[in-house]
Design a protein around this motif. Sequence first.
Motif, PDB file in Angstrom:
ATOM      1  N   PHE A 205     -50.023  28.425 -11.372  1.00 39.63           N
ATOM      2  CA  PHE A 205     -49.971  27.608 -12.583  1.00 39.63           C
ATOM      3  C   PHE A 205     -50.461  26.187 -12.306  1.00 39.63           C
ATOM      4  O   PHE A 205     -51.248  25.636 -13.071  1.00 39.63           O
ATOM      5  CB  PHE A 205     -48.549  27.577 -13.146  1.00 39.63           C
ATOM      6  N   VAL A 206     -50.001  25.615 -11.208  1.00 37.07           N
ATOM      7  CA  VAL A 206     -50.378  24.243 -10.857  1.00 37.07           C
ATOM      8  C   VAL A 206     -51.878  24.154 -10.569  1.00 37.07           C
ATOM      9  O   VAL A 206     -52.558  23.239 -11.049  1.00 37.07           O
ATOM     10  CB  VAL A 206     -49.545  23.750  -9.647  1.00 37.07           C
ATOM     11  N   VAL A 207     -52.398  25.094  -9.804  1.00 33.32           N
ATOM     12  CA  VAL A 207     -53.830  25.096  -9.477  1.00 33.32           C
ATOM     13  C   VAL A 207     -54.659  25.301 -10.740  1.00 33.32           C
ATOM     14  O   VAL A 207     -55.644  24.584 -10.974  1.00 33.32           O
ATOM     15  CB  VAL A 207     -54.156  26.171  -8.411  1.00 33.32           C
ATOM     16  N   LYS A 208     -54.281  26.265 -11.550  1.00 33.10           N
ATOM     17  CA  LYS A 208     -55.025  26.533 -12.787  1.00 33.10           C
ATOM     18  C   LYS A 208     -55.033  25.311 -13.693  1.00 33.10           C
ATOM     19  O   LYS A 208     -56.071  24.934 -14.233  1.00 33.10           O
ATOM     20  CB  LYS A 208     -54.429  27.735 -13.520  1.00 33.10           C
ATOM     21  N   SER A 209     -53.893  24.669 -13.844  1.00 34.23           N
ATOM     22  CA  SER A 209     -53.802  23.479 -14.692  1.00 34.23           C
ATOM     23  C   SER A 209     -54.698  22.358 -14.184  1.00 34.23           C
ATOM     24  O   SER A 209     -55.372  21.690 -14.966  1.00 34.23           O
ATOM     25  CB  SER A 209     -52.356  22.987 -14.764  1.00 34.23           C
ATOM     26  N   ALA A 210     -54.701  22.147 -12.881  1.00 30.87           N
ATOM     27  CA  ALA A 210     -55.527  21.085 -12.304  1.00 30.87           C
ATOM     28  C   ALA A 210     -57.011  21.351 -12.539  1.00 30.87           C
ATOM     29  O   ALA A 210     -57.768  20.440 -12.913  1.00 30.87           O
ATOM     30  CB  ALA A 210     -55.247  20.954 -10.813  1.00 30.87           C
ATOM     31  N   ILE A 211     -57.434  22.601 -12.345  1.00 28.90           N
ATOM     32  CA  ILE A 211     -58.846  22.940 -12.543  1.00 28.90           C
ATOM     33  C   ILE A 211     -59.219  22.833 -14.012  1.00 28.90           C
ATOM     34  O   ILE A 211     -60.288  22.324 -14.353  1.00 28.90           O
ATOM     35  CB  ILE A 211     -59.163  24.340 -11.984  1.00 28.90           C
ATOM     36  N   GLU A 212     -58.343  23.286 -14.883  1.00 32.20           N
ATOM     37  CA  GLU A 212     -58.625  23.214 -16.328  1.00 32.20           C
ATOM     38  C   GLU A 212     -58.781  21.770 -16.808  1.00 32.20           C
ATOM     39  O   GLU A 212     -59.457  21.516 -17.800  1.00 32.20           O
ATOM     40  CB  GLU A 212     -57.526  23.909 -17.122  1.00 32.20           C
TER      41      GLU A 212
END
Length: 69
Positions: free
Chosen positions: A16-23
């Motif tokens: 979730f954290v990685v996806k949010s940062a990339i988004e």
Amino acid sequence: MTTFKVTGMTCASCSFVVKSAIENVKGVQAVTIDTKGSVGTVQVEFKKNATNIESIKQSVTDLGYGVEN
């Protein structure tokens, strides 16, 4: 679309954290994450005229994860 290998991303919270940062990187259109196995993979679709691979990778390394493509 580009695929990255992300080390240290082993749980749903990490994903979730990685996806949010990339988004949050301007120009990123879609992010798909797979955490099966010892190294997670991230597929990113982005506009090449709005961002680049290095900016996307930096958003992950800023979180403390390792990333390679």
